[in-house]
Design a protein around this motif. Structure first.
Motif, PDB file in Angstrom:
ATOM      1  N   ARG A 139      -5.146  -2.797 -13.104  1.00  0.00           N
ATOM      2  CA  ARG A 139      -5.416  -1.926 -11.946  1.00  0.00           C
ATOM      3  C   ARG A 139      -5.721  -2.682 -10.555  1.00  0.00           C
ATOM      4  O   ARG A 139      -5.127  -2.518  -9.552  1.00  0.00           O
ATOM      5  CB  ARG A 139      -6.678  -1.141 -12.213  1.00  0.00           C
ATOM      6  N   ARG A 140      -6.397  -3.831 -11.050  1.00  0.00           N
ATOM      7  CA  ARG A 140      -6.794  -4.696  -9.610  1.00  0.00           C
ATOM      8  C   ARG A 140      -5.469  -5.128  -9.149  1.00  0.00           C
ATOM      9  O   ARG A 140      -5.240  -5.414  -7.910  1.00  0.00           O
ATOM     10  CB  ARG A 140      -7.616  -5.952 -10.426  1.00  0.00           C
ATOM     11  N   ALA A 141      -4.443  -5.880  -9.947  1.00  0.00           N
ATOM     12  CA  ALA A 141      -3.342  -6.508  -9.499  1.00  0.00           C
ATOM     13  C   ALA A 141      -2.426  -5.486  -8.963  1.00  0.00           C
ATOM     14  O   ALA A 141      -1.703  -5.472  -7.726  1.00  0.00           O
ATOM     15  CB  ALA A 141      -2.759  -6.969 -10.609  1.00  0.00           C
ATOM     16  N   ALA A 142      -2.493  -4.209  -9.329  1.00  0.00           N
ATOM     17  CA  ALA A 142      -1.608  -3.123  -8.907  1.00  0.00           C
ATOM     18  C   ALA A 142      -2.008  -2.515  -7.376  1.00  0.00           C
ATOM     19  O   ALA A 142      -1.352  -2.616  -6.528  1.00  0.00           O
ATOM     20  CB  ALA A 142      -1.459  -1.968  -9.796  1.00  0.00           C
ATOM     21  N   VAL A 143      -3.456  -2.463  -7.245  1.00  0.00           N
ATOM     22  CA  VAL A 143      -3.870  -2.247  -6.159  1.00  0.00           C
ATOM     23  C   VAL A 143      -3.715  -3.241  -5.132  1.00  0.00           C
ATOM     24  O   VAL A 143      -3.337  -3.014  -3.924  1.00  0.00           O
ATOM     25  CB  VAL A 143      -5.310  -1.978  -6.195  1.00  0.00           C
ATOM     26  N   HIS A 144      -3.720  -4.541  -5.437  1.00  0.00           N
ATOM     27  CA  HIS A 144      -3.432  -5.720  -4.324  1.00  0.00           C
ATOM     28  C   HIS A 144      -1.935  -5.400  -4.214  1.00  0.00           C
ATOM     29  O   HIS A 144      -1.763  -5.733  -2.882  1.00  0.00           O
ATOM     30  CB  HIS A 144      -3.826  -6.942  -5.249  1.00  0.00           C
ATOM     31  N   ALA A 145      -1.045  -5.221  -4.993  1.00  0.00           N
ATOM     32  CA  ALA A 145       0.394  -5.073  -4.584  1.00  0.00           C
ATOM     33  C   ALA A 145       0.669  -4.013  -3.799  1.00  0.00           C
ATOM     34  O   ALA A 145       1.352  -4.233  -2.746  1.00  0.00           O
ATOM     35  CB  ALA A 145       1.109  -4.985  -6.097  1.00  0.00           C
ATOM     36  N   VAL A 146      -0.048  -2.785  -3.988  1.00  0.00           N
ATOM     37  CA  VAL A 146       0.338  -1.701  -3.353  1.00  0.00           C
ATOM     38  C   VAL A 146      -0.204  -1.967  -1.617  1.00  0.00           C
ATOM     39  O   VAL A 146       0.292  -1.393  -0.745  1.00  0.00           O
ATOM     40  CB  VAL A 146      -0.281  -0.274  -3.738  1.00  0.00           C
ATOM     41  N   GLY A 147      -1.385  -2.501  -1.677  1.00  0.00           N
ATOM     42  CA  GLY A 147      -1.849  -3.010  -0.496  1.00  0.00           C
ATOM     43  C   GLY A 147      -0.947  -3.537   0.325  1.00  0.00           C
ATOM     44  O   GLY A 147      -0.968  -3.747   1.741  1.00  0.00           O
ATOM     45  N   ARG A 148      -0.162  -4.715  -0.415  1.00  0.00           N
ATOM     46  CA  ARG A 148       0.731  -5.503   0.397  1.00  0.00           C
ATOM     47  C   ARG A 148       2.032  -4.681   0.722  1.00  0.00           C
ATOM     48  O   ARG A 148       2.629  -4.947   1.936  1.00  0.00           O
ATOM     49  CB  ARG A 148       1.206  -6.556  -0.397  1.00  0.00           C
ATOM     50  N   LEU A 149       2.453  -3.632  -0.073  1.00  0.00           N
ATOM     51  CA  LEU A 149       3.982  -3.192   0.312  1.00  0.00           C
ATOM     52  C   LEU A 149       3.791  -1.860   0.804  1.00  0.00           C
ATOM     53  O   LEU A 149       4.840  -1.335   1.336  1.00  0.00           O
ATOM     54  CB  LEU A 149       4.466  -3.151  -1.324  1.00  0.00           C
ATOM     55  N   ALA A 150       2.984  -0.802   0.612  1.00  0.00           N
ATOM     56  CA  ALA A 150       2.917   0.265   0.792  1.00  0.00           C
ATOM     57  C   ALA A 150       2.709   0.573   2.523  1.00  0.00           C
ATOM     58  O   ALA A 150       2.160  -0.446   3.174  1.00  0.00           O
ATOM     59  CB  ALA A 150       1.628   1.059   0.521  1.00  0.00           C
ATOM     60  N   PRO A 151       3.439   1.509   2.886  1.00  0.00           N
ATOM     61  CA  PRO A 151       3.516   1.534   4.382  1.00  0.00           C
ATOM     62  C   PRO A 151       2.002   1.899   4.933  1.00  0.00           C
ATOM     63  O   PRO A 151       1.184   2.352   4.181  1.00  0.00           O
ATOM     64  CB  PRO A 151       4.412   2.789   4.731  1.00  0.00           C
ATOM     65  N   ARG A 152       1.579   1.605   6.028  1.00  0.00           N
ATOM     66  CA  ARG A 152       0.305   1.624   6.708  1.00  0.00           C
ATOM     67  C   ARG A 152      -0.114   3.245   6.665  1.00  0.00           C
ATOM     68  O   ARG A 152      -1.205   3.467   6.271  1.00  0.00           O
ATOM     69  CB  ARG A 152       0.195   1.259   8.109  1.00  0.00           C
ATOM     70  N   PHE A 194      -7.478  -2.070   2.963  1.00  0.00           N
ATOM     71  CA  PHE A 194      -7.883  -1.261   3.976  1.00  0.00           C
ATOM     72  C   PHE A 194      -8.153  -2.006   5.321  1.00  0.00           C
ATOM     73  O   PHE A 194      -7.681  -1.845   6.462  1.00  0.00           O
ATOM     74  CB  PHE A 194      -8.847  -0.221   3.625  1.00  0.00           C
ATOM     75  N   ALA A 195      -9.087  -3.143   5.231  1.00  0.00           N
ATOM     76  CA  ALA A 195      -9.406  -3.873   6.136  1.00  0.00           C
ATOM     77  C   ALA A 195      -8.260  -4.550   6.796  1.00  0.00           C
ATOM     78  O   ALA A 195      -8.131  -4.886   7.863  1.00  0.00           O
ATOM     79  CB  ALA A 195     -10.745  -4.632   5.868  1.00  0.00           C
ATOM     80  N   ALA A 196      -7.257  -5.082   5.889  1.00  0.00           N
ATOM     81  CA  ALA A 196      -6.405  -5.946   6.423  1.00  0.00           C
ATOM     82  C   ALA A 196      -5.219  -5.150   6.819  1.00  0.00           C
ATOM     83  O   ALA A 196      -4.552  -5.313   8.140  1.00  0.00           O
ATOM     84  CB  ALA A 196      -5.642  -6.501   5.221  1.00  0.00           C
ATOM     85  N   ARG A 197      -4.846  -3.817   6.577  1.00  0.00           N
ATOM     86  CA  ARG A 197      -3.833  -3.120   7.206  1.00  0.00           C
ATOM     87  C   ARG A 197      -3.875  -1.604   7.662  1.00  0.00           C
ATOM     88  O   ARG A 197      -3.151  -1.138   8.513  1.00  0.00           O
ATOM     89  CB  ARG A 197      -2.734  -3.007   6.125  1.00  0.00           C
ATOM     90  N   ALA A 198      -5.227  -1.070   7.316  1.00  0.00           N
ATOM     91  CA  ALA A 198      -5.617   0.330   7.848  1.00  0.00           C
ATOM     92  C   ALA A 198      -6.837   0.561   8.422  1.00  0.00           C
ATOM     93  O   ALA A 198      -7.507   1.697   8.251  1.00  0.00           O
ATOM     94  CB  ALA A 198      -5.414   1.398   6.617  1.00  0.00           C
ATOM     95  N   ALA A 199      -7.245  -0.347   9.087  1.00  0.00           N
ATOM     96  CA  ALA A 199      -8.789  -0.255   9.333  1.00  0.00           C
ATOM     97  C   ALA A 199      -9.051   0.796  10.335  1.00  0.00           C
ATOM     98  O   ALA A 199     -10.172   1.083  10.369  1.00  0.00           O
ATOM     99  CB  ALA A 199      -9.301  -1.584   9.981  1.00  0.00           C
ATOM    100  N   GLY A 200      -7.925   1.348  11.099  1.00  0.00           N
ATOM    101  CA  GLY A 200      -8.376   2.321  11.978  1.00  0.00           C
ATOM    102  C   GLY A 200      -8.230   3.533  11.624  1.00  0.00           C
ATOM    103  O   GLY A 200      -8.515   4.708  12.294  1.00  0.00           O
TER     104      GLY A 200
END
Length: 427
Positions: free
Chosen positions: A357-370, A396-402
């Motif tokens: 789950r940790r690896a999958a969340v990290h990957a989704v955080g990189r690839l998913a649209p903001r 969230f902090a890296a790509r969707a903080a707003g």
């Protein structure tokens, strides 16, 4: 009766010697790791030793100096110049070593001349230190005496000090000259001893030289590459082994060290079947995964297709570490179209292991649209594993903080795990 008294006296001396050894070892450790005042205090204690006192005190002091890291000698040398140390007593190796620190060049030269006639690692270390002396006659005498020594323990003691002096202009090419000597047959025993020395820099120096002159067999190289405690030694032996026998790459892929596995992957033939690259593609180390992907890119095969197939084939018996590596690798080379594949690993109806789950969340955080990050990962902010929640807030902090809803921000601030709260605070 007399035998019993002598035995009791011997036991008393042995206990006193052991106590003295522990005391001097403690003082040397404090001087080596502490500040200038600690080095000054040790030097004063050494100089205060009477020449005709208890012999075990001087023996214990010399043994502690010999066993201490070589940096201690350099610190004592600076302390003697800083404090204007008086001349030490005693004609033994300890007294000569202390006099070799003296501010007076004539005293140092006489001490070097006497040390040249003495054996042992302490004398060799003292000569190595004076080979960088600022007075040319002292430096010349020390260098000549040092190059004449071939005993393994003396060579090791000298190399430890010379490596710490390598950046000094006055040492010249002494270390290079010493390296050339160690390549000759009379010094092979010393070279073998140096390659297993307890001092890290000296051991790496000896091992690199032993590999250069061909002193290691393939079996020794493989054992060192797989099991040695020093990473640089492992990588040196792995690279040399693969130079001699590229077929050993498969064995090195089982190494615990990621650097060795990376070298092994790079040594695989370019036409290696993709099935043999599955394990490196799913390796727990990012550098190993990247090297395996480079192999596929080099022959025109997209690694993302391999990741998709392997994740689709994964079942209940697939090891969690392997599946986590596949998810991480897909996140490193995939695109937004791979998000559904990764989200299947986050299905709460069939929860995967925490590492997956940790690896999958990290990957989704990189690839998913903001715009979709919050809807995809927001429910996982409540995950029971703090690592998963930390990855959610990091994404969230890296790509969707707003665009984070207040309830998710609040949830991150009240999680009991400090790492999760710190990640949430970055929002």
């Amino acid at each position: 009766m007399w035998r019993w008294l002598r035995s009791r006296e011997g036991r008393g001396r042995g206990a006193a010697a052991a106590e003295a050894g522990a005391r001097w070892a403690l003082w040397c450790e404090a001087a080596e790791s502490g500040g200038p005042a600690d080095a000054d205090a040790l030097l004063r204690r050494l100089l205060a030793l009477p020449a005709q006192g208890e012999p075990y005190e001087r023996d214990a002091a010399l043994a502690a100096l010999s066993a201490a890291p070589p940096r201690l000698l350099l610190r004592l040398d600076r302390a003697a110049r800083r404090t204007g140390t008086p001349q030490a007593a005693g004609g033994d190796v300890l007294g000569l070593l202390l006099r070799s620190f003296a501010p007076d060049g004539r005293v140092r030269e006489a001490a070097v001349t006497a040390l040249a006639a003495r054996g042992g690692p302490a004398a060799a270390a003292g000569l190595a230190l004076r080979s960088a002396d600022w007075v040319e006659p002292v430096r010349a005498r020390a260098t000549a005496a040092l190059l004449a020594r071939s005993a393994p323990d003396e060579v090791a003691a000298a190399v430890r000090v010379l490596l710490r002096l390598a950046g000094r202009r006055r040492t010249g090419a002494l270390l290079t000259d010493y390296r050339g000597l160690l390549c000759r047959p009379p010094y092979r025993r010393a070279l073998h001893a140096l390659a297993v020395d307890q001092d890290g820099p000296a051991r790496r120096f000896g091992l690199a030289l032993a590999l250069e002159v061909g002193e290691y067999a393939c079996g020794e190289l493989l054992s060192t590459a797989l099991h040695d405690h020093d990473q640089e030694c492992r990588t040196l032996c792995a690279q040399r082994l693969l130079d001699l026998d590229p077929g050993q790459a498969a064995r090195l892929l089982q190494a615990r060290d990621a650097a060795v596995r990376e070298i092994a992957v790079a040594a695989l033939p370019l036409d290696v079947p993709a099935t043999r690259l599955v394990a490196p593609l799913a390796d727990r180390a990012r550098t190993v995964r990247a090297t395996a992907r480079w192999m596929l890119y080099g022959r025109g095969e997209p690694p993302s297709a391999v990741y998709r197939r392997q994740i689709a084939r994964a079942g209940r018996t697939t090891p969690a570490r392997h599946l986590a590596g596949l998810a991480a690798g897909l996140g490193e080379c995939g695109d937004a179209g791979d998000v559904p594949v990764l989200m299947r690993l986050l299905d709460r109806r069939r929860p995967a292991p925490a590492a997956v789950r940790r690896a999958a969340v990290h990957a989704v955080g990189r690839l998913a649209p903001r715009a979709e990050l919050v809807s995809l990962l927001g429910p996982l902010a409540r995950d029971s594993d703090p690592g998963v929640a930390r990855e959610v807030f990091t994404a969230f902090a890296a790509r969707a903080a707003g665009g984070i809803p207040p309830e998710i921000r609040w949830l991150g601030s009240v999680r009991p795990e400090p790492a999760v709260r710190r990640a949430a605070a970055r929002l």
